[in-house]
Design a protein around this motif. Structure first.
Motif, PDB file in Angstrom:
ATOM      1  N   GLN A  73       0.841  -1.198   0.000  1.00 28.47           N
ATOM      2  CA  GLN A  73       0.000   0.000   0.000  1.00 28.47           C
ATOM      3  C   GLN A  73       0.876   1.248   0.000  1.00 28.47           C
ATOM      4  O   GLN A  73       0.584   2.206  -0.714  1.00 28.47           O
ATOM      5  N   GLY A  74       1.952   1.235   0.764  1.00 28.59           N
ATOM      6  CA  GLY A  74       2.877   2.365   0.805  1.00 28.59           C
ATOM      7  C   GLY A  74       3.570   2.580  -0.532  1.00 28.59           C
ATOM      8  O   GLY A  74       3.772   3.708  -0.965  1.00 28.59           O
ATOM      9  N   ASP A  75       3.932   1.473  -1.195  1.00 28.93           N
ATOM     10  CA  ASP A  75       4.554   1.566  -2.521  1.00 28.93           C
ATOM     11  C   ASP A  75       3.583   2.176  -3.523  1.00 28.93           C
ATOM     12  O   ASP A  75       3.962   3.026  -4.337  1.00 28.93           O
ATOM     13  N   PHE A  76       2.331   1.742  -3.471  1.00 27.88           N
ATOM     14  CA  PHE A  76       1.322   2.273  -4.380  1.00 27.88           C
ATOM     15  C   PHE A  76       1.082   3.754  -4.106  1.00 27.88           C
ATOM     16  O   PHE A  76       0.972   4.557  -5.032  1.00 27.88           O
ATOM     17  N   ALA A  77       1.029   4.128  -2.829  1.00 30.90           N
ATOM     18  CA  ALA A  77       0.857   5.540  -2.464  1.00 30.90           C
ATOM     19  C   ALA A  77       2.039   6.368  -2.974  1.00 30.90           C
ATOM     20  O   ALA A  77       1.854   7.477  -3.473  1.00 30.90           O
TER      21      ALA A  77
END
Length: 83
Positions: free
Chosen positions: A9-13
């Motif tokens: 999720q952090g990578d996508f953000a």
């Protein structure tokens, strides 16, 4: 498993922030979701599913425009993809 989910999720953000900046316009959000701007606007006016309600709720009004925080959009999309 939770740590792996938060990392993805952090990578996508981070990808969203790099591509669009911290706040997405409705046009950018429509592009991201593969929808027309008018179709997205219609869906947000009368949300029928949980993801659309969450997107509408995270919108921030600045002046006359509505912006969507990239981090919140990434969270909403990631949660919807897991279901």
């Amino acid at each position: 498993m939770e740590g792996k989910h938060n990392s993805a999720q952090g990578d996508f953000a981070a990808q969203l922030t790099e591509r669009f900046g911290l706040l997405l316009t409705q046009k950018q959000l429509a592009e991201l979701l593969g929808r027309s701007t008018g179709g997205l606007r219609y869906s947000l006016c009368s949300p029928s599913d949980a993801r659309t309600r969450a997107l509408k709720a995270c919108g921030c009004r600045i002046g006359r425009r509505v912006y969507y925080p990239a981090i919140e959009v990434a969270r909403i999309i990631s949660v919807a993809d897991d279901e």
